[in-house]
Design an enzyme around this catalytic site. Structure first.
Site, PDB file in Angstrom:
ATOM      1  N   LYS A  16      52.027  -1.573   8.727  1.00  0.00           N
ATOM      2  CA  LYS A  16      51.537  -0.651   7.694  1.00  0.00           C
ATOM      3  C   LYS A  16      51.244   0.743   8.278  1.00  0.00           C
ATOM      4  CE  LYS A  16      51.964  -3.176   4.022  1.00  0.00           C
ATOM      5  NZ  LYS A  16      52.835  -2.772   2.905  1.00  0.00           N
ATOM      6  N   TYR A  60      50.504  -7.085  11.396  1.00  0.00           N
ATOM      7  CA  TYR A  60      50.539  -6.640   9.994  1.00  0.00           C
ATOM      8  C   TYR A  60      50.073  -5.183   9.911  1.00  0.00           C
ATOM      9  CZ  TYR A  60      49.631  -6.063   5.053  1.00  0.00           C
ATOM     10  OH  TYR A  60      49.631  -5.563   3.764  1.00  0.00           O
TER      11      TYR A  60
END
Ligand code: NDP
Ligand code: 8X3
Length: 254
Positions: free
Chosen positions: A159, A155
Site C-alpha cells: 500500500k 501488506y
C-alpha cells in the site's frame, strides 16, 4: 455530471469494488466490472442492469495476469472503449504475522495483486486515457500505506507502493489532463479479513468486534465524491476512518 460516463472497476465481485459498481450505476454510469469469480460477475451484471438500466460489461480478469490485462483493455467492445474513470480496487491481505515467520506465497500474492496488478491495469488504461485526452484514475490505497502496524509488513509495503505510484502517475499524467486520486480507508468490514485469515470466519469477525467499522458503501460514496468534482478539481487524497479509529494503533472498542 457522472451520467453516461464509463467506469472500470477492478475487483468488483465483493466489498468496496462491488459497492462502487452499484453507486456508479445508480448515478447513470456504464460499468466495466472485473474479478476472478464468474458467478458473482454474472449476478452483479443482472442486478445492475435490472436496477439501473445502464450498460454493464463483465470481464473475468485476474489483475496478476499481465497478458490478460493487456488484451482485455486492447480489445474492449465499442460501447466500453472510452474509459472515463478507473477505480483500481482489486487487492487483498494474506496473513498477519511477523516477517520472520511470514508465508512467501502470501507475500507474492499481495505484491502481485495490490502492486503489480495495479501497475498493469494503470499502464493500459493510461494509454486509453491519453488517446482520449482525459480521464480519472482513483486508487484504493489504505491507511496501511501511510503508517505500518505490527505484522502488517508486506501488506503495508504494497500500500506504500500504491501511494508512491499514485503520486508518480499524478505528475506523469499532469500534461495529459488525467486526474489521479487515492482514497485511503481505515477499517472497512468486507471479505478482506476473511481472505487475510484464509477463510477463518471467526478470526475475521473478531477484527471488528465491539466497534463500528466503515461499510463498503461509505467508501463508495467517497469514491463517487472524488469522481464527481468539476473537471478543474482534483482531490489528491482522502483518508477515511471509522469514528472508533484514529490510526492503525488507536482503536476504541465497547
Ligand atoms: P474484499 O475481499 O471484499 O474484495 C476484494 C476484491 O478484490 C474482490 O472483488 C476480489 O475479487 C478482488 N481481487 C482480489 N484479488 C484479485 C485478483 N488477483 N484479480 C482481480 N481481482 C482480485 O476486500 P475489500 O473490498 O475490503 O478490498 C478492496 C480494496 O480495498 C483492496 O485493495 C484493499 O486492500 C483495500 N482496503 C480495504 C480495507 C478494509 O478494511 N477492508 C481498508 C483499506 C483498504 P475476486 O476474488 O473475484 O477476484
Ligand atoms: C486494510 C485494512 O486495517 O489492515 O487496508 O489497514 S488495515
Amino acid at each position: 455530471m457522472l451520467k453516461g460516463k464509463t467506469v472500470l472497476i477492478t475487483g468488483a465481485t465483493a466489498g468496496i469494488g462491488k459497492a462502487c459498481a452499484f453507486k456508479f450505476a445508480e448515478s447513470g454510469c456504464n460499468v466495466i466490472i472485473t474479478g476472478r469469480r464468474l458467478d458473482r460477475l454474472e449476478t452483479l451484471e443482472a442486478k445492475i442492469k435490472t436496477d439501473y438500466g445502464v450498460k454493464v460489461y463483465p470481464v473475468l480478469l485476474d489483475v496478476r495476469d499481465r497478458k490478460a490485462v493487456k488484451e482485455c483493455l486492447e480489445f474492449l467492445p465499442n460501447d466500453f472503449s472510452h474509459i472515463d474513470i478507473l477505480v483500481n480496487n482489486a487487492g487483498l491481505g494474506r496473513g498477519l504475522e511477523p516477517l520472520y515467520v511470514g508465508d512467501e506465497d502470501g507475500w507474492d500474492e499481495m505484491i502481485d495483486t495490490n502492486f503489480k496488478g495495479l501497475l498493469y491495469v494503470s499502464k493500459a488504461v493510461s494509454k486509453i486515457m491519453i488517446n482520449q485526452k482525459g480521464g480519472h484514475i482513483i486508487n484504493i490505497g489504505s491507511i496501511a500505506g501511510r503508517e505500518v502496524y505490527p505484522n502488517g509488513n508486506v501488506y503495508c509495503a504494497t500500500k506504500f507502493a500504491v501511494s508512491a505510484i499514485t503520486k508518480a502517475l499524478r505528475v506523469e499524467l499532469l500534461s495529459e489532463k488525467i486526474r489521479v486520486s487515492t482514497v485511503d480507508p481505515g477499517m472497512v468490514e468486507t471479505e478482506f479479513s476473511e481472505v487475510r485469515f484464509y477463510g477463518d470466519k471467526e478470526k475475521a469477525k473478531n477484527v471488528y468486534k465491539g466497534m463500528q467499522p466503515l461499510t463498503p458503501e461509505d467508501i463508495a460514496d467517497t469514491v463517487l465524491f472524488v469522481a464527481n468534482r468539476p473537471p478543474h478539481v482534483n482531490i489528491n487524497e482522502i483518508v477515511i476512518m471509522p469514528t472508533a479509529q484514529a490510526s492503525t494503533a488507536h482503536l476504541v472498542r465497547d
